[in-house]
Design an enzyme around this catalytic site. Structure first.
Site, short mmCIF file in Angstrom:
data_model
loop_
_atom_site.label_atom_id
_atom_site.label_comp_id
_atom_site.label_asym_id
_atom_site.label_seq_id
_atom_site.Cartn_x
_atom_site.Cartn_y
_atom_site.Cartn_z
CG ASN A 1 85.89 13.99 51.99
OD1 ASN A 1 86.74 14.83 52.29
ND2 ASN A 1 85.82 13.42 50.79
CG HIS B 1 91.18 12.50 51.78
ND1 HIS B 1 90.61 13.48 52.58
CD2 HIS B 1 90.35 12.35 50.71
CE1 HIS B 1 89.50 13.89 52.00
NE2 HIS B 1 89.31 13.22 50.88
CB CYS C 1 90.71 15.64 49.25
SG CYS C 1 88.98 15.91 48.86
O1 UT7 Z 1 87.61 13.38 48.63
C1 UT7 Z 1 87.29 12.67 47.48
C2 UT7 Z 1 85.84 12.86 47.27
N1 UT7 Z 1 84.98 11.83 46.97
C3 UT7 Z 1 85.04 10.51 47.29
O2 UT7 Z 1 85.95 9.98 47.85
C4 UT7 Z 1 83.83 9.72 46.89
C5 UT7 Z 1 84.13 8.34 46.40
N2 UT7 Z 1 82.91 7.60 46.18
C6 UT7 Z 1 82.16 7.12 47.18
O3 UT7 Z 1 82.46 7.27 48.34
C7 UT7 Z 1 80.92 6.32 46.81
O4 UT7 Z 1 80.87 6.16 45.40
C8 UT7 Z 1 79.58 6.94 47.30
C9 UT7 Z 1 79.50 6.85 48.82
C10 UT7 Z 1 79.48 8.39 46.87
C11 UT7 Z 1 78.42 6.18 46.72
O5 UT7 Z 1 78.51 4.82 47.11
P1 UT7 Z 1 78.39 3.66 46.02
O6 UT7 Z 1 78.48 2.40 46.75
O7 UT7 Z 1 79.40 3.95 44.94
O8 UT7 Z 1 76.92 3.87 45.49
P2 UT7 Z 1 76.41 4.09 43.99
O9 UT7 Z 1 76.67 5.49 43.56
O10 UT7 Z 1 76.94 2.97 43.16
O11 UT7 Z 1 74.86 3.89 44.18
C12 UT7 Z 1 74.30 2.62 44.56
C13 UT7 Z 1 72.82 2.84 44.85
C14 UT7 Z 1 72.09 3.65 43.76
O12 UT7 Z 1 70.79 3.13 43.65
P3 UT7 Z 1 70.41 2.10 42.48
O13 UT7 Z 1 70.69 2.84 41.21
O14 UT7 Z 1 71.29 0.91 42.69
O15 UT7 Z 1 68.96 1.85 42.74
C15 UT7 Z 1 72.05 5.03 44.33
O16 UT7 Z 1 70.97 5.78 43.81
O17 UT7 Z 1 72.66 3.60 46.06
C16 UT7 Z 1 71.84 4.75 45.80
N3 UT7 Z 1 72.29 5.83 46.65
C17 UT7 Z 1 71.82 6.02 47.91
N4 UT7 Z 1 70.89 5.36 48.61
C18 UT7 Z 1 70.64 5.80 49.87
C19 UT7 Z 1 73.25 6.76 46.39
N5 UT7 Z 1 73.40 7.56 47.47
C20 UT7 Z 1 72.50 7.12 48.41
C21 UT7 Z 1 72.20 7.53 49.71
N6 UT7 Z 1 71.28 6.85 50.41
N7 UT7 Z 1 72.82 8.59 50.30
#
Ligand code: UT7
Length: 325
Positions: free
Chosen positions: A282, A252, A112
């Site tokens: 993204n 970004h 990115c």
């Molecule tokens: O260009 C650079 C590339 N990447 C990035 O910039 C990504 C940076 N990270 C992020 O944007 C975030 O970490 C994500 C959007 C990927 C995830 O959001 P988060 O707030 O960090 O969620 P998490 O991974 O901490 O997950 C929280 C909960 C989990 O459930 P439990 O374990 O609390 O029951 C996940 O399983 O949300 C769940 N979850 C979802 N639920 C519904 C994860 N993805 C999803 C989803 N829909 N798509």
């Protein structure tokens, strides 16, 4: 005095709009979760256009706006982690299709942050090699390497790209004023896409790769916020330019919460960060030039305006560039 300036900008995205509702049909997610956690409502997904096709369409617009003919390009750099193939590079494919016969062409793999790295490589090469015109592209078709059963990644990314034509000539504009480029390879495992298998007649243990995006979202999130804060602060410190002189921060487009958190830490109003991730998600190396193109088309960019471009991503890598239009 010669300066390297951005003389033209263009972008192209596939026409297919994929909404959060559509994604909810094949993974366990929903519109509210995606909007609340990322700010994304829809993204564009390719139905067959490859990275070079997107790059060429974006480049044609940028060349036209810059008033530069493809045959007068000295250099084409494409930042991408989703090339059409290993060889030829996307840049060489573009050279052939655009008839940019005299250009030196290569791709760079900086995820990115790639468009910003590309700008600085072009800036430096134009000065050291006395090149007049260069094309820098950031473009991706990440849908090719997406795990469409992983709700942690497939909701985030989109396809598309943008291109900038740079000129090295006497100009009132300072153009590309300063870049800050950094990497943290020790954190590379947080975001990976496997390449070719290692399985030859001589391999002791075959290594079969997952050719899909794997990401530790929380790890990348933490890294990203700090990377933005460090990069913006370093650029300001290094150049002595004050925040008041900066019209927009162009980040970004990864996640609205990352940008909000960095904006708070830096004490820069959210209104001064240009966002369009709600509509495109993204797009990795494509995101910064897609934003610049949108700002240009909305007349938000005028001669003399200063912007800080800032990006972070796989590698892990991060970067900021101070640009005067
Ligand atoms: O260009 C650079 C590339 N990447 C990035 O910039 C990504 C940076 N990270 C992020 O944007 C975030 O970490 C994500 C959007 C990927 C995830 O959001 P988060 O707030 O960090 O969620 P998490 O991974 O901490 O997950 C929280 C909960 C989990 O459930 P439990 O374990 O609390 O029951 C996940 O399983 O949300 C769940 N979850 C979802 N639920 C519904 C994860 N993805 C999803 C989803 N829909 N798509």
């Amino acid at each position: 005095m010669n300066n390297v300036t951005i003389a033209g900008i263009g972008a192209y995205v596939p026409s297919l709009v994929v909404t959060n509702e559509k994604i909810s049909e094949f993974v366990d997610t929903n519109n509210d979760w995606i909007v609340e956690r990322t700010g994304i409502t829809e993204r564009r997904i390719s139905e067959g256009e490859n990275t070079s096709d997107i790059s060429i369409e974006a480049a044609k617009i940028a060349l036209e706006r810059a008033g530069v003919k493809a045959e007068d390009l000295d250099l084409i750099i494409v930042a991408t982690i989703s090339p059409d193939m290993f060889i030829p590079s996307v840049a060489c494919i573009m050279q052939s299709k655009l008839n940019a016969g005299k250009a030196a062409c290569f791709d760079i793999s900086v995820a990115c942050s790639g468009f910003l790295y590309g700008l600085e490589i072009a800036n430096s090469m134009m000065k050291s090699m006395n090149y007049k015109n260069a094309l820098v592209v950031g473009a991706e078709v990440l849908s090719k390497v997406m795990d469409w059963s992983d709700r942690g990644t497939c909701i985030l990314f989109g396809d598309g790209g943008g291109a900038a034509v740079l000129k090295n000539e006497p100009s009132d504009s300072k153009g590309i004023i300063k870049s800050y480029l950094r990497s943290d390879g020790a954190k590379g495992e947080a975001l990976t896409i496997g390449a070719a298998d290692f399985n030859t007649p001589f391999t002791k243990e075959p290594q079969l790769k997952d050719r899909i995006i794997k990401m530790n979202g929380r790890e990348v999130f933490k890294f990203a916020t700090n990377a933005i804060v460090e990069s913006v602060n370093e650029i300001l410190k290094d150049t002595g330019v004050s925040l008041d002189e900066i019209k927009y921060i162009v980040p970004h487009q990864a996640n609205y919460r990352i940008i909000k958190s960095a904006a708070n830490k830096l004490g820069i109003d959210e209104e001064r960060w240009y966002l369009n991730l709600d509509r495109f998600g993204n797009t990795s190396a494509g995101s910064v030039p897609i934003v610049l193109n949108e700002m240009y088309e909305k007349n938000l960019i005028n001669k003399g305006d200063k912007f800080i471009l800032v990006a972070f991503g796989g590698g892990l890598t991060y970067a900021a560039t101070l640009v005067e239009w």
